[in-house]
Design a protein around this motif. Structure first.
Motif, PDB file in Angstrom:
ATOM      1  N   MET A  86     -25.859  -0.774  35.927  1.00  0.00           N
ATOM      2  CA  MET A  86     -24.974  -1.558  35.057  1.00  0.00           C
ATOM      3  C   MET A  86     -24.452  -0.728  33.893  1.00  0.00           C
ATOM      4  N   TYR A  87     -25.374  -0.058  33.212  1.00  0.00           N
ATOM      5  CA  TYR A  87     -24.989   0.674  31.995  1.00  0.00           C
ATOM      6  C   TYR A  87     -23.844   1.636  32.280  1.00  0.00           C
ATOM      7  N   HIS A  88     -24.022   2.458  33.299  1.00  0.00           N
ATOM      8  CA  HIS A  88     -23.042   3.514  33.537  1.00  0.00           C
ATOM      9  C   HIS A  88     -21.741   2.980  34.113  1.00  0.00           C
ATOM     10  N   LEU A  89     -21.832   1.919  34.915  1.00  0.00           N
ATOM     11  CA  LEU A  89     -20.595   1.373  35.473  1.00  0.00           C
ATOM     12  C   LEU A  89     -19.777   0.669  34.393  1.00  0.00           C
ATOM     13  N   ILE A  90     -20.452  -0.070  33.501  1.00  0.00           N
ATOM     14  CA  ILE A  90     -19.733  -0.735  32.416  1.00  0.00           C
ATOM     15  C   ILE A  90     -19.114   0.317  31.493  1.00  0.00           C
ATOM     16  N   LYS A  91     -19.908   1.327  31.166  1.00  0.00           N
ATOM     17  CA  LYS A  91     -19.400   2.394  30.296  1.00  0.00           C
ATOM     18  C   LYS A  91     -18.168   3.057  30.928  1.00  0.00           C
ATOM     19  N   ALA A  92     -18.273   3.371  32.221  1.00  0.00           N
ATOM     20  CA  ALA A  92     -17.160   4.035  32.902  1.00  0.00           C
ATOM     21  C   ALA A  92     -15.932   3.131  32.942  1.00  0.00           C
ATOM     22  N   MET A  93     -16.169   1.838  33.193  1.00  0.00           N
ATOM     23  CA  MET A  93     -15.048   0.907  33.265  1.00  0.00           C
ATOM     24  C   MET A  93     -14.350   0.799  31.909  1.00  0.00           C
ATOM     25  N   HIS A  94     -15.129   0.805  30.843  1.00  0.00           N
ATOM     26  CA  HIS A  94     -14.523   0.739  29.505  1.00  0.00           C
ATOM     27  C   HIS A  94     -13.798   2.032  29.151  1.00  0.00           C
ATOM     28  N   MET A  95     -14.122   3.101  29.859  1.00  0.00           N
ATOM     29  CA  MET A  95     -13.494   4.394  29.590  1.00  0.00           C
ATOM     30  C   MET A  95     -12.167   4.556  30.317  1.00  0.00           C
ATOM     31  N   THR A  96     -11.924   3.689  31.322  1.00  0.00           N
ATOM     32  CA  THR A  96     -10.796   3.932  32.230  1.00  0.00           C
ATOM     33  C   THR A  96      -9.494   4.281  31.518  1.00  0.00           C
ATOM     34  N   THR A  97      -9.068   3.478  30.568  1.00  0.00           N
ATOM     35  CA  THR A  97      -7.759   3.742  29.980  1.00  0.00           C
ATOM     36  C   THR A  97      -7.868   4.330  28.577  1.00  0.00           C
ATOM     37  N   ARG A  98      -9.048   4.801  28.207  1.00  0.00           N
ATOM     38  CA  ARG A  98      -9.123   5.393  26.877  1.00  0.00           C
ATOM     39  C   ARG A  98      -9.811   6.743  26.823  1.00  0.00           C
ATOM     40  N   CYS A  99     -10.450   7.173  27.908  1.00  0.00           N
ATOM     41  CA  CYS A  99     -11.139   8.468  27.894  1.00  0.00           C
ATOM     42  C   CYS A  99     -10.124   9.588  27.676  1.00  0.00           C
ATOM     43  N   VAL A 100     -10.318  10.355  26.609  1.00  0.00           N
ATOM     44  CA  VAL A 100      -9.371  11.417  26.286  1.00  0.00           C
ATOM     45  C   VAL A 100      -9.874  12.781  26.751  1.00  0.00           C
ATOM     46  N   ALA A 101     -10.892  12.773  27.606  1.00  0.00           N
ATOM     47  CA  ALA A 101     -11.428  14.000  28.208  1.00  0.00           C
ATOM     48  C   ALA A 101     -11.881  15.011  27.157  1.00  0.00           C
ATOM     49  N   CYS A 102     -12.620  14.564  26.159  1.00  0.00           N
ATOM     50  CA  CYS A 102     -13.142  15.500  25.160  1.00  0.00           C
ATOM     51  C   CYS A 102     -14.481  16.053  25.622  1.00  0.00           C
TER      52      CYS A 102
END
Lengths: 271, 160
Positions: free
Chosen positions: A198-214
């Motif tokens: 759950m933790y990693h899938l939710i985190k990844a899903m929240h990252m979909t349109t905002r992860c700036v690849a830092c």
């Protein structure tokens, strides 16, 4: 380069209420608000540390103040995403853009090591911008794996997680006061190796349109989980399906909050 | 070794998030028309398919669902005008994400069923339950571990 930035910061401090940058003291290195009269020789550029959340917190606390910030390419991308989500006021921010070197870009697999200063009303660039480095070869390799192999890979990785929340805490675009990763409804407390990640899938899903690849999450992870392999893949999807690259364009809003007219997706169901 | 009988015995558990205005009424309409839809479906009524957060879908999987359906109004017919525009983007991205982590993305489906589309409700639920039955239990998919494979090499490469 460091001297150039220190000089620029001390000059700008005369007009600004402060500049956010890394300060190195006997106690260690941390983001600090430099103010007029402070010793700018303590200002350092390494190690890489995200500053967007610090800027956001300061702006919210001091509603009339105008701050500056020393920012790399990844920092400016994160700042752009924070502006779109109303966490930063661009008119109250001055940017000292710092161009990363070629080696730094290669270490981060960074496609855009030069800070993009176009969206900012007030900004200066220090250093010579270098072209983007090639992407992480792991991602292409990973794409060839079968579903079973992928699950086996991530199962091994997620099992290592000690749920320190380091990846969330360091993330420059994770800012919510109420975090679903802390909600027992979604992530069971006290369970280190859950049946379902759950933790990693939710985190990844929240990252979909905002992860700036830092890649700060991966650097911060004490268990060495290659989170950015997953985030790079979903970033690519968002680019292909919605045509959105987080942090790149200050004018397009977060696509998951917009209608299909404003941010269409390539899908049969969207017709 | 899995026998044919085991496969027969497996009844998939499917959680279906149905929007109050279209798909829940569509399910009703299927019932009124006496159309057969599988009993494997556990319906959860939500006010809008746009209310279905990725957390809810993931929790359904965590709680033992073998498949999850999200059914809502057609684009343009949403009771909240354009809330389902977000649903289609969110669910598509979540499907891809599941695929990347090695969970079969076919276990999550999104479709539009209006309140008059009883036959469509019966059809999509039946098709999905059959699909999940073919895929087998979720627990089996997740518990299955590969023997020494190139994965170990990959893990070493990543972690140094």
């Amino acid at each position: 380069m460091i001297q150039e930035i220190r000089d620029l910061v001390s000059e700008k401090l005369k007009k600004l209420d402060g500049v956010v940058a890394l300060r190195k003291t006997d106690q260690g290195t941390a983001p600090t608000l430099f103010q007029e009269g402070d010793d700018v020789s303590q200002l350092v550029l390494e190690p890489r540390y995200p500053v967007a959340k610090t800027v956001s917190k300061l702006q919210k606390r001091f509603k009339d103040a105008k701050f500056g910030v020393v920012a790399r390419g990844c920092d400016t991308r994160a700042l752009v995403e924070m502006v779109k989500r109303h966490q930063i006021d661009p008119d109250r921010l001055y940017i000292v853009g710092m161009a990363c070197s070629e080696e730094q870009a290669e270490t981060c697999y960074c496609a855009e090591p030069a800070p993009d200063l176009d969206p900012w009303p007030e900004a200066d660039l220090v250093g010579d911008p270098v072209p983007g480095a090639p992407p992480n070869p792991m991602v292409a390799e990973y794409e060839n794996l079968s579903r079973e192999e992928r699950w086996d890979f991530w199962n091994q990785q997620f099992t290592k997680c000690i749920k320190c929340y380091g990846c969330r805490d360091i993330c420059p675009v994770c800012f919510c006061d109420a975090c679903s990763l802390e909600d027992p409804l979604w992530v069971e407390p006290g369970l280190l190796v859950p049946d379902f990640p759950m933790y990693h899938l939710i985190k990844a899903m929240h990252m979909t349109t905002r992860c700036v690849a830092c890649r700060q999450c991966e650097t911060a992870c004490p268990a060495g989980i290659p989170l950015t392999v997953l985030y790079d893949l979903i970033r690519k999807d968002v680019g292909n399906l919605i045509g959105y690259i987080p942090g790149a364009d200050a004018d397009s809003g977060p696509p998951l909050s917009l209608t299909l007219a404003d941010a269409p997706i390539d899908s049969e169901l969207a017709k | 070794m899995e026998t044919n009988e085991d496969k027969q015995a497996f009844e998939p558990k499917v959680v279906a998030f149905l929007c109050n205005w279209c798909s829940y009424a569509g399910a009703d309409s299927a019932g009124i028309s006496r159309l057969k839809s599988p009993a494997n479906i556990l319906p959860i009524r939500v006010m809008c398919s746009g209310r279905v957060s990725p957390e809810m879908i993931l929790r359904a999987f965590r709680s033992g669902a073998d498949g999850v359906m999200v059914l809502g109004c057609h684009i343009g017919d949403c009771h909240y005008i354009d809330a389902n525009h977000r649903t289609v983007k969110r669910v598509t991205l979540l499907q891809n994400l599941l695929g990347y982590t090695g969970i079969n993305p076919d276990r999550l489906v999104l479709d539009w069923v209006s309140s008059s589309e009883g036959p469509k409700f019966a059809k999509v639920t039946r098709k999905f339950v059959e699909k999940v039955r073919e895929l087998g239990p979720m627990a089996e998919e997740m518990g299955k571990s590969l023997p020494a494979s190139k994965i170990n090499v990959l893990v070493e490469e990543v972690t140094g």
